[in-house]
Design a protein around this motif. Sequence first.
Motif, PDB file in Angstrom:
ATOM      1  N   HIS A   7       0.854  -1.190   0.000  1.00 28.94           N
ATOM      2  CA  HIS A   7       0.000   0.000   0.000  1.00 28.94           C
ATOM      3  C   HIS A   7       0.890   1.239   0.000  1.00 28.94           C
ATOM      4  CE1 HIS A   7      -3.630  -2.324   0.879  1.00 28.94           C
ATOM      5  NE2 HIS A   7      -2.852  -3.037   1.678  1.00 28.94           N
ATOM      6  N   ILE A   8       0.490   2.268  -0.728  1.00 23.73           N
ATOM      7  CA  ILE A   8       1.199   3.542  -0.759  1.00 23.73           C
ATOM      8  C   ILE A   8       0.512   4.454   0.250  1.00 23.73           C
ATOM      9  CG2 ILE A   8       1.973   5.467  -2.189  1.00 23.73           C
ATOM     10  CD1 ILE A   8       3.015   2.611  -2.996  1.00 23.73           C
ATOM     11  N   VAL A   9       1.290   4.941   1.240  1.00 23.80           N
ATOM     12  CA  VAL A   9       0.710   5.720   2.333  1.00 23.80           C
ATOM     13  C   VAL A   9       1.607   6.912   2.675  1.00 23.80           C
ATOM     14  CG1 VAL A   9      -0.466   3.720   3.355  1.00 23.80           C
ATOM     15  CG2 VAL A   9       1.849   4.284   4.084  1.00 23.80           C
ATOM     16  N   GLY A  14       6.626  12.158   4.379  1.00 20.84           N
ATOM     17  CA  GLY A  14       6.661  11.913   2.940  1.00 20.84           C
ATOM     18  C   GLY A  14       5.705  10.794   2.596  1.00 20.84           C
ATOM     19  N   TRP A  15       6.124   9.938   1.688  1.00 23.15           N
ATOM     20  CA  TRP A  15       5.320   8.804   1.252  1.00 23.15           C
ATOM     21  C   TRP A  15       6.143   7.536   1.383  1.00 23.15           C
ATOM     22  CZ3 TRP A  15       0.269   9.266  -0.270  1.00 23.15           C
ATOM     23  CH2 TRP A  15      -0.200  10.567  -0.425  1.00 23.15           C
ATOM     24  N   ALA A  16       5.469   6.432   1.612  1.00 27.23           N
ATOM     25  CA  ALA A  16       6.150   5.145   1.734  1.00 27.23           C
ATOM     26  C   ALA A  16       5.248   4.062   1.176  1.00 27.23           C
ATOM     27  CB  ALA A  16       6.458   4.850   3.203  1.00 27.23           C
ATOM     28  N   TYR A  17       5.840   2.893   0.953  1.00 28.75           N
ATOM     29  CA  TYR A  17       5.002   1.725   0.709  1.00 28.75           C
ATOM     30  C   TYR A  17       5.003   0.906   1.978  1.00 28.75           C
ATOM     31  CZ  TYR A  17       9.380  -0.737  -0.578  1.00 28.75           C
ATOM     32  OH  TYR A  17      10.632  -1.281  -0.605  1.00 28.75           O
ATOM     33  N   LEU A  19       3.847  -2.870   3.807  1.00 28.75           N
ATOM     34  CA  LEU A  19       3.452  -4.267   3.688  1.00 28.75           C
ATOM     35  C   LEU A  19       3.165  -4.748   5.096  1.00 28.75           C
ATOM     36  CD1 LEU A  19       3.053  -6.791   1.950  1.00 28.75           C
ATOM     37  CD2 LEU A  19       5.475  -7.303   2.296  1.00 28.75           C
ATOM     38  N   GLY A  20       1.907  -5.040   5.377  1.00 30.52           N
ATOM     39  CA  GLY A  20       1.526  -5.389   6.743  1.00 30.52           C
ATOM     40  C   GLY A  20       1.729  -4.184   7.642  1.00 30.52           C
ATOM     41  N   ASP A  21       2.520  -4.349   8.701  1.00 34.09           N
ATOM     42  CA  ASP A  21       2.814  -3.246   9.620  1.00 34.09           C
ATOM     43  C   ASP A  21       4.188  -2.631   9.375  1.00 34.09           C
ATOM     44  OD1 ASP A  21       0.378  -3.571  10.939  1.00 34.09           O
ATOM     45  OD2 ASP A  21       1.210  -5.019  12.360  1.00 34.09           O
ATOM     46  N   VAL A  22       4.812  -2.972   8.261  1.00 32.36           N
ATOM     47  CA  VAL A  22       6.178  -2.526   7.988  1.00 32.36           C
ATOM     48  C   VAL A  22       6.173  -1.478   6.878  1.00 32.36           C
ATOM     49  CG1 VAL A  22       8.479  -3.269   7.275  1.00 32.36           C
ATOM     50  CG2 VAL A  22       7.069  -4.778   8.698  1.00 32.36           C
ATOM     51  N   TYR A  23       6.855  -0.354   7.166  1.00 34.82           N
ATOM     52  CA  TYR A  23       6.963   0.740   6.201  1.00 34.82           C
ATOM     53  C   TYR A  23       8.330   0.733   5.537  1.00 34.82           C
ATOM     54  CZ  TYR A  23       2.940   2.846   8.574  1.00 34.82           C
ATOM     55  OH  TYR A  23       1.711   3.088   9.103  1.00 34.82           O
ATOM     56  N   SER A  24       8.364   1.186   4.287  1.00 29.46           N
ATOM     57  CA  SER A  24       9.634   1.426   3.608  1.00 29.46           C
ATOM     58  C   SER A  24      10.213   2.735   4.135  1.00 29.46           C
ATOM     59  CB  SER A  24       9.405   1.539   2.104  1.00 29.46           C
ATOM     60  OG  SER A  24       8.721   2.762   1.795  1.00 29.46           O
ATOM     61  N   GLU A  25      11.370   3.076   3.601  1.00 27.49           N
ATOM     62  CA  GLU A  25      11.908   4.402   3.864  1.00 27.49           C
ATOM     63  C   GLU A  25      10.974   5.432   3.233  1.00 27.49           C
ATOM     64  OE1 GLU A  25      13.781   3.078  -0.015  1.00 27.49           O
ATOM     65  OE2 GLU A  25      13.119   2.136   1.823  1.00 27.49           O
ATOM     66  N   PRO A  26      10.973   6.669   3.711  1.00 25.20           N
ATOM     67  CA  PRO A  26      10.100   7.680   3.115  1.00 25.20           C
ATOM     68  C   PRO A  26      10.632   8.169   1.761  1.00 25.20           C
ATOM     69  CG  PRO A  26      11.329   8.628   4.940  1.00 25.20           C
ATOM     70  CD  PRO A  26      11.664   7.165   4.905  1.00 25.20           C
ATOM     71  N   VAL A  75       1.805 -11.022  -5.614  1.00 31.57           N
ATOM     72  CA  VAL A  75       2.092  -9.702  -5.064  1.00 31.57           C
ATOM     73  C   VAL A  75       1.404  -8.645  -5.912  1.00 31.57           C
ATOM     74  CG1 VAL A  75       3.886  -8.094  -4.360  1.00 31.57           C
ATOM     75  CG2 VAL A  75       4.351 -10.535  -4.294  1.00 31.57           C
ATOM     76  N   VAL A  76       0.709  -7.734  -5.245  1.00 29.52           N
ATOM     77  CA  VAL A  76       0.062  -6.619  -5.937  1.00 29.52           C
ATOM     78  C   VAL A  76       0.436  -5.314  -5.236  1.00 29.52           C
ATOM     79  CG1 VAL A  76      -1.886  -7.977  -6.782  1.00 29.52           C
ATOM     80  CG2 VAL A  76      -2.065  -6.825  -4.598  1.00 29.52           C
ATOM     81  N   VAL A  77       0.363  -4.232  -5.985  1.00 32.81           N
ATOM     82  CA  VAL A  77       0.588  -2.895  -5.448  1.00 32.81           C
ATOM     83  C   VAL A  77      -0.725  -2.146  -5.553  1.00 32.81           C
ATOM     84  CG1 VAL A  77       1.871  -0.740  -5.658  1.00 32.81           C
ATOM     85  CG2 VAL A  77       3.019  -2.924  -6.116  1.00 32.81           C
ATOM     86  N   ASP A  78      -1.232  -1.697  -4.414  1.00 33.98           N
ATOM     87  CA  ASP A  78      -2.475  -0.934  -4.362  1.00 33.98           C
ATOM     88  C   ASP A  78      -2.130   0.513  -4.686  1.00 33.98           C
ATOM     89  OD1 ASP A  78      -5.096  -0.168  -3.906  1.00 33.98           O
ATOM     90  OD2 ASP A  78      -4.828  -0.007  -1.745  1.00 33.98           O
ATOM     91  N   GLU A  79      -2.368   0.915  -5.928  1.00 33.83           N
ATOM     92  CA  GLU A  79      -1.993   2.249  -6.362  1.00 33.83           C
ATOM     93  C   GLU A  79      -2.925   3.295  -5.759  1.00 33.83           C
ATOM     94  OE1 GLU A  79      -1.003   2.792 -10.440  1.00 33.83           O
ATOM     95  OE2 GLU A  79      -0.477   0.689 -10.698  1.00 33.83           O
ATOM     96  N   PRO A  80      -2.351   4.414  -5.302  1.00 39.22           N
ATOM     97  CA  PRO A  80      -3.195   5.481  -4.743  1.00 39.22           C
ATOM     98  C   PRO A  80      -4.073   6.082  -5.839  1.00 39.22           C
ATOM     99  CG  PRO A  80      -0.949   6.239  -4.974  1.00 39.22           C
ATOM    100  CD  PRO A  80      -0.954   4.773  -5.340  1.00 39.22           C
ATOM    101  N   HIS A  81      -5.234   6.509  -5.438  1.00 39.96           N
ATOM    102  CA  HIS A  81      -6.157   7.126  -6.392  1.00 39.96           C
ATOM    103  C   HIS A  81      -5.969   8.624  -6.370  1.00 39.96           C
ATOM    104  CE1 HIS A  81      -8.126   3.273  -6.831  1.00 39.96           C
ATOM    105  NE2 HIS A  81      -8.149   3.186  -5.511  1.00 39.96           N
TER     106      HIS A  81
END
Length: 83
Positions: A7-9, A14-17, A19-26, A75-81
């Motif tokens: 998920h992109i959040v 900033g923004w991150a992807y 997965l579960g409760d784990v965030y990427s770097e911003p 694996v899928v990526v939920d793209e932001p709208h």
Amino acid sequence: MVKLTYHIVEHDGGWAYKLGDVYSEPFATSELALKAAKTAAAEQQVGGEDEEISFQDEKGNWHYEHAEGGDRPEVVVDEPHAS
């Protein structure tokens, strides 16, 4: 088959992807986070060699399993709208 969704959040200024409760770097933009998530998702699809793995669970018990290198998750990526 296991299904994973990135998920992109908004995260850490900033923004991150996520997965579960784990965030990427911003990332500075959602577009950069989306590109990175798509790269991570593609890497999830790469098979490898069969391996014997061991891991410890939250209770401290050890588990031993055979992991097939070709057993990859969906694996899928939920793209932001756009709003």
